[in-house]
Structures are given as structure tokens and as C-alpha cells.
Design a protein around this motif. Structure first.
Motif, PDB file in Angstrom:
ATOM      1  N   GLN A 176       0.912  -1.177  -0.034  1.00  0.00           N
ATOM      2  CA  GLN A 176       0.002  -0.094   0.300  1.00  0.00           C
ATOM      3  C   GLN A 176       0.716   1.211  -0.083  1.00  0.00           C
ATOM      4  O   GLN A 176       2.061   1.151   0.465  1.00  0.00           O
ATOM      5  N   PHE A 177       0.365   2.500  -0.430  1.00  0.00           N
ATOM      6  CA  PHE A 177       0.980   3.594  -0.920  1.00  0.00           C
ATOM      7  C   PHE A 177       0.185   4.762  -0.421  1.00  0.00           C
ATOM      8  O   PHE A 177      -1.072   4.599  -1.035  1.00  0.00           O
ATOM      9  N   ALA A 178       0.543   5.794   0.065  1.00  0.00           N
ATOM     10  CA  ALA A 178      -0.008   6.831   0.315  1.00  0.00           C
ATOM     11  C   ALA A 178      -0.494   7.678  -1.049  1.00  0.00           C
ATOM     12  O   ALA A 178      -1.593   8.193  -1.094  1.00  0.00           O
ATOM     13  N   THR A 179       0.400   7.614  -2.054  1.00  0.00           N
ATOM     14  CA  THR A 179      -0.106   8.342  -3.273  1.00  0.00           C
ATOM     15  C   THR A 179       0.312   7.496  -4.198  1.00  0.00           C
ATOM     16  O   THR A 179       1.068   6.418  -4.247  1.00  0.00           O
ATOM     17  N   VAL A 180      -0.289   7.847  -5.593  1.00  0.00           N
ATOM     18  CA  VAL A 180      -0.027   7.123  -6.987  1.00  0.00           C
ATOM     19  C   VAL A 180       1.535   7.130  -7.194  1.00  0.00           C
ATOM     20  O   VAL A 180       2.324   6.287  -7.612  1.00  0.00           O
ATOM     21  N   GLU A 181       2.113   8.624  -6.904  1.00  0.00           N
ATOM     22  CA  GLU A 181       3.333   8.941  -7.195  1.00  0.00           C
ATOM     23  C   GLU A 181       4.431   8.114  -6.393  1.00  0.00           C
ATOM     24  O   GLU A 181       5.570   7.624  -6.827  1.00  0.00           O
ATOM     25  N   LYS A 182       4.072   7.808  -5.185  1.00  0.00           N
ATOM     26  CA  LYS A 182       4.816   6.944  -4.353  1.00  0.00           C
ATOM     27  C   LYS A 182       5.019   5.335  -4.724  1.00  0.00           C
ATOM     28  O   LYS A 182       5.896   4.844  -4.722  1.00  0.00           O
ATOM     29  N   ALA A 183       3.853   5.016  -5.253  1.00  0.00           N
ATOM     30  CA  ALA A 183       3.795   3.590  -5.919  1.00  0.00           C
ATOM     31  C   ALA A 183       4.652   3.630  -7.072  1.00  0.00           C
ATOM     32  O   ALA A 183       5.254   2.814  -7.363  1.00  0.00           O
ATOM     33  N   HIS A 184       4.360   4.455  -8.181  1.00  0.00           N
ATOM     34  CA  HIS A 184       5.261   4.739  -9.129  1.00  0.00           C
ATOM     35  C   HIS A 184       6.731   4.489  -8.800  1.00  0.00           C
ATOM     36  O   HIS A 184       7.549   3.959  -9.599  1.00  0.00           O
ATOM     37  N   PHE A 185       7.149   5.298  -7.937  1.00  0.00           N
ATOM     38  CA  PHE A 185       8.604   5.507  -7.364  1.00  0.00           C
ATOM     39  C   PHE A 185       9.052   4.118  -7.040  1.00  0.00           C
ATOM     40  O   PHE A 185      10.102   3.545  -7.355  1.00  0.00           O
ATOM     41  N   ALA A 186       8.160   3.379  -6.363  1.00  0.00           N
ATOM     42  CA  ALA A 186       8.645   2.129  -5.722  1.00  0.00           C
ATOM     43  C   ALA A 186       8.759   1.083  -6.511  1.00  0.00           C
ATOM     44  O   ALA A 186       9.462   0.105  -6.688  1.00  0.00           O
ATOM     45  N   VAL A 187       7.757   0.928  -7.677  1.00  0.00           N
ATOM     46  CA  VAL A 187       7.828   0.081  -8.867  1.00  0.00           C
ATOM     47  C   VAL A 187       9.371   0.408  -9.776  1.00  0.00           C
ATOM     48  O   VAL A 187       9.877  -0.674  -9.930  1.00  0.00           O
ATOM     49  N   SER A 188       9.340   1.592  -9.921  1.00  0.00           N
ATOM     50  CA  SER A 188      10.748   2.121 -10.384  1.00  0.00           C
ATOM     51  C   SER A 188      12.130   1.252  -9.786  1.00  0.00           C
ATOM     52  O   SER A 188      12.764   0.827 -10.385  1.00  0.00           O
ATOM     53  N   GLN A 189      11.888   1.481  -8.295  1.00  0.00           N
ATOM     54  CA  GLN A 189      13.022   0.989  -7.549  1.00  0.00           C
ATOM     55  C   GLN A 189      13.030  -0.279  -7.737  1.00  0.00           C
ATOM     56  O   GLN A 189      14.100  -0.960  -7.815  1.00  0.00           O
ATOM     57  N   ALA A 190      11.801  -1.063  -7.618  1.00  0.00           N
ATOM     58  CA  ALA A 190      12.112  -2.690  -7.996  1.00  0.00           C
ATOM     59  C   ALA A 190      12.358  -3.041  -9.033  1.00  0.00           C
ATOM     60  O   ALA A 190      13.262  -4.026  -9.083  1.00  0.00           O
ATOM     61  N   VAL A 191      11.960  -2.386 -10.137  1.00  0.00           N
ATOM     62  CA  VAL A 191      12.616  -2.686 -11.626  1.00  0.00           C
ATOM     63  C   VAL A 191      14.037  -2.461 -11.480  1.00  0.00           C
ATOM     64  O   VAL A 191      14.751  -3.497 -11.968  1.00  0.00           O
ATOM     65  N   ARG A 192      14.477  -1.474 -11.033  1.00  0.00           N
ATOM     66  CA  ARG A 192      16.009  -1.249 -10.981  1.00  0.00           C
ATOM     67  C   ARG A 192      16.862  -2.203 -10.237  1.00  0.00           C
ATOM     68  O   ARG A 192      17.914  -2.820 -10.721  1.00  0.00           O
ATOM     69  N   LYS A 193      16.247  -2.476  -9.087  1.00  0.00           N
ATOM     70  CA  LYS A 193      16.774  -3.453  -8.230  1.00  0.00           C
ATOM     71  C   LYS A 193      16.871  -4.733  -8.833  1.00  0.00           C
ATOM     72  O   LYS A 193      17.755  -5.664  -8.641  1.00  0.00           O
ATOM     73  N   GLY A 194      15.832  -5.030  -9.533  1.00  0.00           N
ATOM     74  CA  GLY A 194      15.711  -6.446  -9.907  1.00  0.00           C
ATOM     75  C   GLY A 194      16.610  -6.577 -11.411  1.00  0.00           C
ATOM     76  O   GLY A 194      17.319  -7.744 -11.461  1.00  0.00           O
ATOM     77  N   ARG A 195      17.005  -5.569 -12.028  1.00  0.00           N
ATOM     78  CA  ARG A 195      17.685  -5.477 -13.023  1.00  0.00           C
ATOM     79  C   ARG A 195      19.363  -5.620 -12.495  1.00  0.00           C
ATOM     80  O   ARG A 195      20.410  -6.318 -12.979  1.00  0.00           O
ATOM     81  N   ALA A 196      19.678  -4.952 -11.366  1.00  0.00           N
ATOM     82  CA  ALA A 196      20.824  -5.044 -10.716  1.00  0.00           C
ATOM     83  C   ALA A 196      21.225  -6.214 -10.198  1.00  0.00           C
ATOM     84  O   ALA A 196      22.521  -6.899 -10.429  1.00  0.00           O
TER      85      ALA A 196
END
Length: 73
Positions: A50-70
């Protein structure tokens, strides 16, 4: 009376989260924020969070994708 239910339906529509032009999941309104539902493998690490805003969710998804690639490298 029917107009009210149409307005309510719009408020509950899922919002697509894309990273690099690829849809990875959606956020849906949930309690006091938004719940993320993954639809592609790179985003499953944060599925259901759960996220407080859509923007925080988008940031978390971006971070998860980046971490997965790394981790894959």
C-alpha cells in the motif's frame, strides 16, 4: 441517483503504472491510499503493498525494477 454511482465508479478505476513505457501493474484505491497489483514479473516484489499516493507507488515500482535488473546482472 444513477449519476452518483457513475461518479463513484470513476473514483475506483485502476491506474496503470508504467516504467520505461512498459505497464507493470495498477494501483487501486484502498483504505487511506492505494494498493499496488503487479501484472509483470519485475514488479512482483512489491505486489500488494500500500502507498499513500500514486506517485509513491510509481517510485517504488521503478526502484523494484532497477533492483531486479541489478540483481540479474
Amino acid at each position: 441517483m444513477q449519476e452518483n454511482s457513475l461518479d463513484r465508479a470513476k473514483a475506483h478505476k485502476p491506474i496503470v503504472i508504467e516504467v520505461g513505457g512498459e505497464p507493470l501493474g495498477v494501483v487501486v484505491p484502498h483504505e487511506a491510499g492505494y494498493r499496488f497489483l503487479a501484472v509483470k514479473l519485475p514488479a512482483f516484489a512489491i505486489d500488494g503493498q500500500q502507498f499513500a499516493t500514486v506517485e509513491k507507488a510509481h517510485f517504488a515500482v521503478s526502484q523494484a525494477v532497477r533492483k531486479g535488473r541489478a540483481d540479474a546482472a
